[in-house]
Design a protein around this motif. Structure first.
Motif, mmCIF file in Angstrom:
data_model
loop_
_atom_site.group_PDB
_atom_site.id
_atom_site.type_symbol
_atom_site.label_atom_id
_atom_site.label_comp_id
_atom_site.label_asym_id
_atom_site.label_seq_id
_atom_site.Cartn_x
_atom_site.Cartn_y
_atom_site.Cartn_z
ATOM 1 N N ALA A 43 93.501 73.819 -5.962
ATOM 2 C CA ALA A 43 92.717 75.057 -5.978
ATOM 3 C C ALA A 43 91.658 75.008 -7.074
ATOM 4 N N LEU A 44 92.016 74.436 -8.231
ATOM 5 C CA LEU A 44 91.056 74.277 -9.323
ATOM 6 C C LEU A 44 89.943 73.312 -8.921
ATOM 7 N N GLU A 45 90.299 72.222 -8.252
ATOM 8 C CA GLU A 45 89.297 71.266 -7.779
ATOM 9 C C GLU A 45 88.331 71.916 -6.793
ATOM 10 N N ARG A 46 88.865 72.709 -5.884
ATOM 11 C CA ARG A 46 87.991 73.365 -4.915
ATOM 12 C C ARG A 46 86.967 74.248 -5.616
ATOM 13 N N GLN A 47 87.429 74.982 -6.608
ATOM 14 C CA GLN A 47 86.539 75.900 -7.316
ATOM 15 C C GLN A 47 85.531 75.162 -8.184
ATOM 16 N N LYS A 48 85.990 74.157 -8.928
ATOM 17 C CA LYS A 48 85.122 73.513 -9.919
ATOM 18 C C LYS A 48 84.353 72.315 -9.368
ATOM 19 N N LEU A 49 84.862 71.690 -8.303
ATOM 20 C CA LEU A 49 84.197 70.515 -7.733
ATOM 21 C C LEU A 49 83.498 70.833 -6.418
ATOM 22 N N PHE A 50 84.286 71.264 -5.438
ATOM 23 C CA PHE A 50 83.760 71.362 -4.080
ATOM 24 C C PHE A 50 82.841 72.564 -3.875
ATOM 25 N N TRP A 51 83.079 73.660 -4.567
ATOM 26 C CA TRP A 51 82.172 74.799 -4.425
ATOM 27 C C TRP A 51 80.836 74.533 -5.098
ATOM 28 N N GLU A 52 80.791 73.571 -6.009
ATOM 29 C CA GLU A 52 79.570 73.320 -6.786
ATOM 30 C C GLU A 52 78.809 72.085 -6.315
ATOM 31 N N ALA A 53 79.300 71.413 -5.277
ATOM 32 C CA ALA A 53 78.713 70.146 -4.840
ATOM 33 C C ALA A 53 78.035 70.283 -3.485
ATOM 34 N N TRP A 54 77.086 69.398 -3.220
ATOM 35 C CA TRP A 54 76.494 69.294 -1.888
ATOM 36 C C TRP A 54 77.465 68.550 -0.983
ATOM 37 N N THR A 55 77.738 69.139 0.182
ATOM 38 C CA THR A 55 78.729 68.608 1.114
ATOM 39 C C THR A 55 78.075 68.287 2.448
ATOM 40 N N LEU A 56 78.276 67.063 2.932
ATOM 41 C CA LEU A 56 77.790 66.689 4.265
ATOM 42 C C LEU A 56 78.640 67.400 5.308
ATOM 43 N N VAL A 57 77.993 68.158 6.213
ATOM 44 C CA VAL A 57 78.753 68.943 7.190
ATOM 45 C C VAL A 57 78.389 68.648 8.637
ATOM 46 N N ALA A 58 77.238 68.041 8.882
ATOM 47 C CA ALA A 58 76.818 67.808 10.269
ATOM 48 C C ALA A 58 75.670 66.812 10.274
ATOM 49 N N SER A 59 75.349 66.344 11.457
ATOM 50 C CA SER A 59 74.162 65.506 11.644
ATOM 51 C C SER A 59 73.106 66.331 12.368
ATOM 52 N N SER A 60 71.870 65.912 12.235
ATOM 53 C CA SER A 60 70.789 66.619 12.934
ATOM 54 C C SER A 60 70.997 66.596 14.437
ATOM 55 N N GLU A 61 71.608 65.515 14.929
ATOM 56 C CA GLU A 61 71.844 65.407 16.363
ATOM 57 C C GLU A 61 72.809 66.476 16.863
ATOM 58 N N GLN A 62 73.674 66.984 15.984
ATOM 59 C CA GLN A 62 74.611 68.039 16.373
ATOM 60 C C GLN A 62 73.942 69.402 16.482
ATOM 61 N N LEU A 63 72.737 69.524 15.956
ATOM 62 C CA LEU A 63 72.126 70.837 15.839
ATOM 63 C C LEU A 63 70.717 70.857 16.448
ATOM 64 N N PRO A 64 70.618 70.612 17.765
ATOM 65 C CA PRO A 64 69.312 70.734 18.419
ATOM 66 C C PRO A 64 68.926 72.213 18.500
ATOM 67 N N PRO A 65 67.714 72.514 18.876
ATOM 68 C CA PRO A 65 67.318 73.924 19.032
ATOM 69 C C PRO A 65 68.269 74.662 19.973
ATOM 70 N N ASP A 66 68.488 75.935 19.664
ATOM 71 C CA ASP A 66 69.310 76.826 20.490
ATOM 72 C C ASP A 66 70.784 76.449 20.516
ATOM 73 N N ARG A 67 71.255 75.765 19.457
ATOM 74 C CA ARG A 67 72.680 75.466 19.333
ATOM 75 C C ARG A 67 73.155 75.880 17.943
ATOM 76 N N TYR A 68 74.429 76.209 17.860
ATOM 77 C CA TYR A 68 75.039 76.445 16.556
ATOM 78 C C TYR A 68 76.288 75.580 16.440
ATOM 79 N N THR A 69 76.729 75.389 15.217
ATOM 80 C CA THR A 69 77.995 74.721 14.969
ATOM 81 C C THR A 69 78.667 75.399 13.797
ATOM 82 N N THR A 70 79.969 75.250 13.683
ATOM 83 C CA THR A 70 80.727 75.861 12.596
ATOM 84 C C THR A 70 81.499 74.795 11.838
#
Length: 370
Positions: A43-70
């Motif tokens: 829980a401490l790592e999530r708060q101090k590391l992961f909430w403060e870092a840039w995280t890769l979440v998707a590729s551009s190919e996953q998000l063409p116009p008129d699409r969403y992802t979660t």
């Protein structure tokens, strides 16, 4: 810790990868092994590391116009889509009324996002545009109830988010990789394969293994036998790590991706964007795999391979799995070992495990920061 006359302090420091007993106490754990088993420390790592870092979440190919992802980042539900100008947008996937997720999975996108519970409606800029039965909310100010935005960056076909309202400078964080991987980033690479894994170990063990030079000639004595480990080169820039080693026989390299240098075509690189994004480059691809903690002893990981359009994605995944499967097996065995009350980390290799010590130093400096 092992007591060696005249060397007790040195061994104690090495045995904890630089963690002193005072450090462990400040982190809320009593033993080194709890860094890999404690839910409170995660829980401490999530708060101090992961909430403060840039995280890769998707590729551009996953998000063409008129699409969403979660996606979910360190427990936070995020929705991503493209606005009318083609820019990627990210918001907390939470209705401002009662907090229910607005969308699930990935699908087509209309002009509006409507809550499935009470049909509060938002436009694609995140603004609240409709409250059913507005007379029931006489004090509500729609202008203050828009979706909460999440910082997002699209970088060479890869989409990153950061949960912090004051995220680190993305270009600064990526400076080393932008320089060292410039030849790859200049190519029109696309995501040709993606594979999801669940690994039975703590996320740190996977990252430690990734930056561990010492194990290459032993754990991977067959799968990476073609590479000259004695010529391994690496360097840090802040919290970002780059490395490379050549093939023993450059003539064994194939034609590879056009536009690469001879070193890039005839070698393999392993890189890290702290805390958890691992990258691998060869003459044929640029791959990423992240380590997303699900629990202290369980990690989700997505392998993404970028190459030229039409490349044989399954074959490239298979080539990565030849060494990745060995890494995962070793890390899962290490996790089992942390269940022993006698688990310790002994002296570490002077240079070949220096990146592992640096990784832990970065963790310590951030999780112990006030």
């Amino acid at each position: 810790m092992t007591d060696v006359p005249g060397r007790g302090l040195k061994v104690q420091q090495a045995a904890g990868l630089g963690w002193s007993e005072a450090d462990l106490a400040r982190a809320g754990v009593a033993e080194m092994r709890e860094l890999y088993t404690s839910a409170n420390f995660l829980a401490l790592e999530r708060q101090k590391l992961f909430w403060e870092a840039w995280t890769l979440v998707a590729s551009s190919e996953q998000l063409p116009p008129d699409r969403y992802t979660t996606v979910t980042v360190a427990g936070a539900a995020i929705a991503l889509w493209r606005d009318s100008h083609g820019a990627c947008r990210a918001f907390h996937n939470l209705c401002r009324h009662r907090g229910i997720p607005l969308v699930e999975g990935e699908s087509s996108l209309g002009r509006y996002i409507t809550c499935p519970y009470h049909q509060w409606t938002y436009n694609l800029d995140g603004a609240l545009v409709r409250i059913p039965q507005p007379d029931q909310f006489p004090d509500a100010d729609p202008s203050s109830l828009g979706l909460r935005p999440v910082p997002v960056v699209e970088w060479h076909g890869m989409i990153f988010v950061c949960l912090s309202s004051d995220p680190p400078d993305f270009d600064r964080e990526m400076r080393l990789l932008s320089d060292e991987l410039a030849s790859y980033l200049a190519l029109p690479l696309v995501e040709v394969a993606r594979a999801d894994y669940t690994v039975a170990c703590n996320w740190k063990l996977l990252v430690e293994n990734h930056v561990d030079v010492y194990h290459l000639g032993y754990l991977h004595q067959r799968s990476l036998a073609a590479y000259q480990h004695a010529s391994f080169r690496w360097r840090w820039d802040g919290a970002t790590w780059w490395s490379w080693e050549p093939l023993k026989d450059p003539a064994a390299a194939g034609p590879g991706l056009g536009g690469l240098s001879d070193d890039e075509r005839c070698g393999i690189g392993a890189h890290l964007l702290f805390p958890n994004l691992m990258l691998v480059t060869t003459g044929d691809y640029l791959a990423t795999y992240d380590a997303r903690p699900v629990g202290p002893d369980r990690t989700a990981m997505t392998l993404r391979i970028r190459s030229t359009p039409g490349a044989d994605g399954p074959a490239l995944v298979a080539s990565v799995r030849t060494f990745l499967a060995e890494d995962v097996k070793a890390c899962e065995a290490m996790q089992v070992a942390t269940g022993s009350p006698f688990f310790q980390v002994g002296p570490t290799a002077a240079s070949h495990e220096e990146p592992v010590r640096t990784f832990h130093s970065l963790i310590r400096s951030r999780v112990l920061a006030r």
